[in-house]
Design an enzyme around this catalytic site. Structure first.
Site, PDB file in Angstrom:
ATOM      1  N   ASP A  10     -29.966  -8.663  43.524  1.00 32.19           N
ATOM      2  CA  ASP A  10     -30.697  -7.384  42.798  1.00 32.19           C
ATOM      3  C   ASP A  10     -30.266  -7.902  40.878  1.00 32.19           C
ATOM      4  OD1 ASP A  10     -30.276  -4.757  42.229  1.00 32.19           O
ATOM      5  OD2 ASP A  10     -27.433  -5.007  41.676  1.00 32.19           O
ATOM      6  N   ASP A  12     -28.598  -4.936  38.330  1.00 25.01           N
ATOM      7  CA  ASP A  12     -27.717  -3.754  37.649  1.00 25.01           C
ATOM      8  C   ASP A  12     -26.326  -3.665  38.945  1.00 25.01           C
ATOM      9  OD1 ASP A  12     -30.752  -2.354  36.801  1.00 25.01           O
ATOM     10  OD2 ASP A  12     -28.936  -3.020  35.244  1.00 25.01           O
TER      11      ASP A  12
HETATM   12  C1  XBP Z   1     -30.482  -0.152  39.189  1.00 19.74           C
HETATM   13  C2  XBP Z   1     -31.482   0.656  38.405  1.00 19.74           C
HETATM   14  C3  XBP Z   1     -32.402   0.804  37.121  1.00 19.74           C
HETATM   15  C4  XBP Z   1     -31.126   0.939  35.547  1.00 19.74           C
HETATM   16  C5  XBP Z   1     -31.209   1.161  34.468  1.00 19.74           C
HETATM   17  O1  XBP Z   1     -31.692  -1.121  39.572  1.00 19.74           O
HETATM   18  O2  XBP Z   1     -31.899   1.334  39.409  1.00 19.74           O
HETATM   19  O3  XBP Z   1     -33.112   1.437  36.862  1.00 19.74           O
HETATM   20  O4  XBP Z   1     -30.161   1.577  36.346  1.00 19.74           O
HETATM   21  O5  XBP Z   1     -33.010   0.383  34.052  1.00 19.74           O
HETATM   22  P1  XBP Z   1     -30.814  -3.185  40.018  1.00 19.74           P
HETATM   23  P2  XBP Z   1     -34.503   0.720  34.191  1.00 19.74           P
HETATM   24  O6  XBP Z   1     -29.856  -2.197  41.258  1.00 19.74           O
HETATM   25  O7  XBP Z   1     -32.347  -2.929  41.313  1.00 19.74           O
HETATM   26  O8  XBP Z   1     -31.381  -3.836  39.682  1.00 19.74           O
HETATM   27  O9  XBP Z   1     -33.981   2.443  33.355  1.00 19.74           O
HETATM   28  O10 XBP Z   1     -35.124  -0.139  33.407  1.00 19.74           O
HETATM   29  O11 XBP Z   1     -34.765   1.679  35.265  1.00 19.74           O
HETATM   30 MG    MG Z   2     -28.067  -2.869  42.126  1.00 17.69          MG
END
Ligand code: XBP
Ligand code: MG
Length: 263
Positions: A10, A12
């Protein structure tokens, strides 16, 4: 031979702590840019993280706050425009190197490469965000280390739906049992587990500590570095003092035995 063939990460909250001081101020900058008096403070943002996907999160906020556009305004276009602006602000932050990797991520990626273990990404965030984060990690052509980068709107349903992990596994050409997933949140854990990735490592952060990770076998506060061990909430690292290939090998074997697949 390490028993497992790939690691699926993953982004973020897992590769880097991007939400509170990255995505969140980018959203607020976009709101200000178009003259909206919306402000997502750290606490409200933590609640809004229940919904993955930036565009989906904006809609969720509007619904919660009872905000409706004038009849003649196109909601899809409004949200898409806001999100485009937000992404531009977020990319600018990444280009300044404003968001460092979490401990142990680069070390583990280097160990995987040296051992011939494949790397993949399965994330809800926008693909450009992934490319820019990898481009500013201090490692030339880091994105080339990944056989698969599955990101953003490429699937019909975002996390906690398993779609993005199904896509990553399909593009890797591997079974879930041959892979280890790395996540930070309950949404991410549910997505990975529902895609059959029982071997799941959770590194919590300020927003996700204490969430329910669906029985993930290893839950810690970070991957750690040699001599700088993580705090382990569930599972153990065996003879290792951080999440390294030996610890992952032991974990993968324990998960396979527990699933009746044998060692
Ligand atoms: C985390 C998310 C993303 C980010 C914002 O993704 O939910 O939506 O918060 O990015 P992950 P965007 O944990 O799966 O990496 O605004 O580009 O969606
Ligand atoms: Mg995440």
């Amino acid at each position: 031979m390490h028993g497992f063939k790939a690691m699926i990460f993953d982004v973020d909250g897992t590769v880097a702590d991007t939400e509170r001081d990255g995505h969140r101020p980018a959203f607020n900058a976009a709101f200000a840019e178009v003259g909206l008096d919306w402000h997502w403070d750290a606490s409200l943002y933590g609640e809004l993280l229940a919904v993955t996907g930036g565009k989906e999160r904006i809609r969720y906020f509007m619904t919660r706050a009872g905000i409706q556009l004038d009849q003649d305004r196109d909601l899809d276009a409004f949200v898409a425009d806001l999100h485009r602006r937000k992404t531009a602000h977020y990319l600018a932050m990444l280009r300044k190197g404003a968001i460092p990797f979490r401990p142990g991520v680069m070390r583990l990626w280097k160990e995987a490469r040296a051992a011939g273990i494949r790397l993949a990404i399965a994330t809800t965030t926008t693909p450009e965000n992934v490319a820019e984060l990898l481009a500013h990690a201090g490692e030339p052509r880091l994105a080339d280390w990944f056989d698969v980068i599955a990101a953003g709107d490429v699937v019909p349903a975002k996390k906690p739906a398993p779609d993005i992990y199904h896509l990553a596994l399909e593009q890797l050409g591997l079974d879930a049992a041959d892979c280890i997933a790395f996540e930070d949140s309950d949404n991410g854990a549910r997505s990975a587990l529902d895609a059959g990735l029982a071997c799941l490592v959770i590194t919590t952060n300020a927003y996700t500590a204490g969430q329910d990770f669906g029985g993930a076998p290893l839950i810690l506060d970070q991957l750690g570095e040699p001599g700088s061990p993580p705090r382990v909430a569930v599972g153990d690292l065996g003879r290792s003092d951080c999440v390294d290939l030996q610890a992952l090998e032991d974990l993968h074997r324990r998960v396979r035995v527990a699933s009746g697949a044998g060692a």
